[in-house]
Write a protein that holds these residues in place. Structure first.
Motif, PDB file in Angstrom:
ATOM      1  N   PRO A  32      68.342 -15.786 -68.656  1.00  0.00           N
ATOM      2  CA  PRO A  32      66.934 -16.208 -68.159  1.00  0.00           C
ATOM      3  C   PRO A  32      66.201 -16.859 -69.266  1.00  0.00           C
ATOM      4  CG  PRO A  32      67.325 -13.806 -67.428  1.00  0.00           C
ATOM      5  CD  PRO A  32      68.484 -14.338 -68.332  1.00  0.00           C
ATOM      6  N   GLU A  33      66.586 -16.375 -70.438  1.00  0.00           N
ATOM      7  CA  GLU A  33      65.904 -17.050 -71.737  1.00  0.00           C
ATOM      8  C   GLU A  33      66.399 -18.484 -72.163  1.00  0.00           C
ATOM      9  OE1 GLU A  33      68.683 -13.980 -73.306  1.00  0.00           O
ATOM     10  OE2 GLU A  33      67.556 -14.105 -71.838  1.00  0.00           O
ATOM     11  N   ASP A  34      67.211 -19.030 -71.734  1.00  0.00           N
ATOM     12  CA  ASP A  34      68.132 -20.366 -71.520  1.00  0.00           C
ATOM     13  C   ASP A  34      67.121 -21.199 -70.764  1.00  0.00           C
ATOM     14  OD1 ASP A  34      70.004 -19.390 -73.225  1.00  0.00           O
ATOM     15  OD2 ASP A  34      71.207 -18.862 -71.615  1.00  0.00           O
ATOM     16  N   ALA A  35      66.236 -21.016 -69.826  1.00  0.00           N
ATOM     17  CA  ALA A  35      65.939 -21.753 -69.024  1.00  0.00           C
ATOM     18  C   ALA A  35      64.984 -23.019 -69.792  1.00  0.00           C
ATOM     19  CB  ALA A  35      64.942 -21.281 -67.785  1.00  0.00           C
ATOM     20  N   GLU A  36      64.237 -22.609 -70.531  1.00  0.00           N
ATOM     21  CA  GLU A  36      63.194 -23.420 -71.297  1.00  0.00           C
ATOM     22  C   GLU A  36      64.055 -24.590 -72.000  1.00  0.00           C
ATOM     23  OE1 GLU A  36      59.856 -23.694 -74.546  1.00  0.00           O
ATOM     24  OE2 GLU A  36      59.942 -21.763 -73.240  1.00  0.00           O
TER      25      GLU A  36
ATOM     26  N   SER B 213      65.829 -26.925 -69.189  1.00  0.00           N
ATOM     27  CA  SER B 213      65.126 -27.917 -68.997  1.00  0.00           C
ATOM     28  C   SER B 213      64.803 -29.100 -70.008  1.00  0.00           C
ATOM     29  CB  SER B 213      63.546 -27.326 -68.494  1.00  0.00           C
ATOM     30  OG  SER B 213      62.734 -28.129 -68.271  1.00  0.00           O
ATOM     31  N   ALA B 214      64.515 -28.649 -71.273  1.00  0.00           N
ATOM     32  CA  ALA B 214      64.357 -29.526 -72.393  1.00  0.00           C
ATOM     33  C   ALA B 214      65.519 -30.664 -72.480  1.00  0.00           C
ATOM     34  CB  ALA B 214      63.893 -28.862 -73.396  1.00  0.00           C
ATOM     35  N   TYR B 215      66.746 -30.227 -72.578  1.00  0.00           N
ATOM     36  CA  TYR B 215      67.639 -31.221 -72.764  1.00  0.00           C
ATOM     37  C   TYR B 215      67.990 -31.995 -71.478  1.00  0.00           C
ATOM     38  CZ  TYR B 215      71.643 -28.013 -71.595  1.00  0.00           C
ATOM     39  OH  TYR B 215      72.712 -27.302 -71.039  1.00  0.00           O
ATOM     40  N   ARG B 216      67.947 -31.582 -70.396  1.00  0.00           N
ATOM     41  CA  ARG B 216      68.212 -32.136 -68.949  1.00  0.00           C
ATOM     42  C   ARG B 216      67.081 -33.087 -68.665  1.00  0.00           C
ATOM     43  NH1 ARG B 216      71.911 -29.712 -64.603  1.00  0.00           N
ATOM     44  NH2 ARG B 216      73.610 -29.334 -65.956  1.00  0.00           N
TER      45      ARG B 216
ATOM     46  N   GLU C 226      60.554 -25.052 -63.528  1.00  0.00           N
ATOM     47  CA  GLU C 226      60.831 -24.142 -62.437  1.00  0.00           C
ATOM     48  C   GLU C 226      62.555 -24.460 -62.042  1.00  0.00           C
ATOM     49  OE1 GLU C 226      58.515 -23.924 -59.024  1.00  0.00           O
ATOM     50  OE2 GLU C 226      56.517 -23.531 -60.104  1.00  0.00           O
ATOM     51  N   GLU C 227      62.638 -25.820 -61.774  1.00  0.00           N
ATOM     52  CA  GLU C 227      64.223 -26.173 -61.188  1.00  0.00           C
ATOM     53  C   GLU C 227      65.375 -25.490 -62.350  1.00  0.00           C
ATOM     54  OE1 GLU C 227      66.815 -30.141 -59.758  1.00  0.00           O
ATOM     55  OE2 GLU C 227      64.577 -30.270 -61.007  1.00  0.00           O
TER      56      GLU C 227
ATOM     57  N   GLN D 124      64.914 -22.854 -64.241  1.00  0.00           N
ATOM     58  CA  GLN D 124      65.034 -21.431 -64.060  1.00  0.00           C
ATOM     59  C   GLN D 124      65.870 -21.015 -62.709  1.00  0.00           C
ATOM     60  OE1 GLN D 124      60.708 -20.916 -63.899  1.00  0.00           O
ATOM     61  NE2 GLN D 124      60.640 -20.109 -65.803  1.00  0.00           N
ATOM     62  N   ALA D 125      65.766 -21.954 -61.891  1.00  0.00           N
ATOM     63  CA  ALA D 125      66.535 -21.461 -60.441  1.00  0.00           C
ATOM     64  C   ALA D 125      67.955 -21.724 -60.878  1.00  0.00           C
ATOM     65  CB  ALA D 125      66.050 -22.389 -59.594  1.00  0.00           C
ATOM     66  N   LYS D 126      68.254 -22.695 -61.563  1.00  0.00           N
ATOM     67  CA  LYS D 126      69.707 -23.302 -61.876  1.00  0.00           C
ATOM     68  C   LYS D 126      70.168 -22.091 -62.720  1.00  0.00           C
ATOM     69  CE  LYS D 126      70.881 -27.030 -59.995  1.00  0.00           C
ATOM     70  NZ  LYS D 126      72.139 -27.289 -59.032  1.00  0.00           N
ATOM     71  N   VAL D 127      69.548 -21.802 -63.893  1.00  0.00           N
ATOM     72  CA  VAL D 127      69.901 -20.734 -64.847  1.00  0.00           C
ATOM     73  C   VAL D 127      70.257 -19.340 -64.110  1.00  0.00           C
ATOM     74  CG1 VAL D 127      69.264 -19.185 -66.478  1.00  0.00           C
ATOM     75  CG2 VAL D 127      68.927 -21.898 -66.891  1.00  0.00           C
ATOM     76  N   ALA D 128      69.367 -19.174 -63.185  1.00  0.00           N
ATOM     77  CA  ALA D 128      69.570 -17.651 -62.366  1.00  0.00           C
ATOM     78  C   ALA D 128      70.932 -17.897 -61.463  1.00  0.00           C
ATOM     79  CB  ALA D 128      68.400 -17.708 -61.574  1.00  0.00           C
ATOM     80  N   SER D 129      71.109 -18.865 -60.856  1.00  0.00           N
ATOM     81  CA  SER D 129      72.177 -19.093 -60.040  1.00  0.00           C
ATOM     82  C   SER D 129      73.751 -19.307 -60.832  1.00  0.00           C
ATOM     83  CB  SER D 129      72.110 -20.458 -59.092  1.00  0.00           C
ATOM     84  OG  SER D 129      72.307 -21.609 -59.981  1.00  0.00           O
ATOM     85  N   PHE D 130      73.423 -19.991 -61.985  1.00  0.00           N
ATOM     86  CA  PHE D 130      74.480 -19.909 -62.808  1.00  0.00           C
ATOM     87  C   PHE D 130      75.081 -18.498 -63.326  1.00  0.00           C
ATOM     88  CE2 PHE D 130      73.358 -24.376 -64.546  1.00  0.00           C
ATOM     89  CZ  PHE D 130      73.626 -24.933 -63.372  1.00  0.00           C
ATOM     90  N   ALA D 131      74.098 -17.612 -63.607  1.00  0.00           N
ATOM     91  CA  ALA D 131      74.243 -16.501 -64.168  1.00  0.00           C
ATOM     92  C   ALA D 131      75.227 -15.410 -63.051  1.00  0.00           C
ATOM     93  CB  ALA D 131      73.043 -15.582 -64.612  1.00  0.00           C
TER      94      ALA D 131
END
Length: 177
Positions: free
Chosen positions: A14-18, A21-24, A42-43, A45-52
């Motif tokens: 979860p802590e990867d989301a920021e 988002s920044a590099y994408r 927000e997008e 965070q949702a992607k990171v959660a699904s990847f996990a």
């Protein structure tokens, strides 16, 4: 999950989301990728959660986080075929970490894992022909260009040329030493 000299390929957290988002959100990073910049938090965070929740040992797409000193600097997508003997890959690296050998190291580490630990037969990649740096990375790692498809993909409002690359385990062994 997979470690190299400087990097770790691991599950997303979860802590990867920021950072994700920044590099994408950098237009130059998104240029040859399937998303558009900016890439909202927000997008992300949702992607990171699904990847996990993914499983790299199952058929389909799995996204590895590329971490340097614990911090997310990029990602590698792995699409394992139903036969569990072939896969496609794609990769993205934060702009400030490009040109330092991290992408080559990360993809090389994944190839080592796929060919040695998982005994895959073949790994493929498709690259926008304008993405010269990505094509060079693949060649550096032993991939052979197997095809060129002119104006094959309608992508971000234009026709783009595709380069097709492949690497067999037997050829990887010869180039990996």
């Amino acid at each position: 999950m997979i470690t190299t000299e400087r990097l770790e390929l691991r599950y997303f957290r979860p802590e990867d989301a920021e950072a994700f988002s920044a590099y994408r959100s950098v237009p130059e990073v998104a240029r040859f990728q399937s998303w558009n910049a900016p890439f909202g938090l927000e997008e992300a965070q949702a992607k990171v959660a699904s990847f996990a929740d993914g499983d790299p040992l199952q058929p389909g797409w799995f996204q590895y986080a590329i971490a340097l000193d614990g911090l997310l600097i990029g990602d590698i997508g792995l699409n394992t075929f139903d036969n569990l003997m072939q896969a496609d890959i794609g990769y993205t690296l934060a702009q400030e970490h490009q040109g330092k050998g991290y992408a080559t190291e990360a993809v090389g580490g994944l190839l080592q894992h796929l060919f040695v630990d998982r005994d895959l037969h073949r790994v493929s990649a498709e690259v926008d022909a304008r993405n010269v740096a990505s094509a060079r990375l693949l060649v550096r790692l032993g991939f052979q260009q197997e095809g060129f498809r002119p104006e094959n993909t309608w992508f971000k409002d234009e026709w783009t040329d595709d380069l097709l690359f492949g690497l067999l385990r037997s050829n990887w062994r010869r180039t990996a030493g």
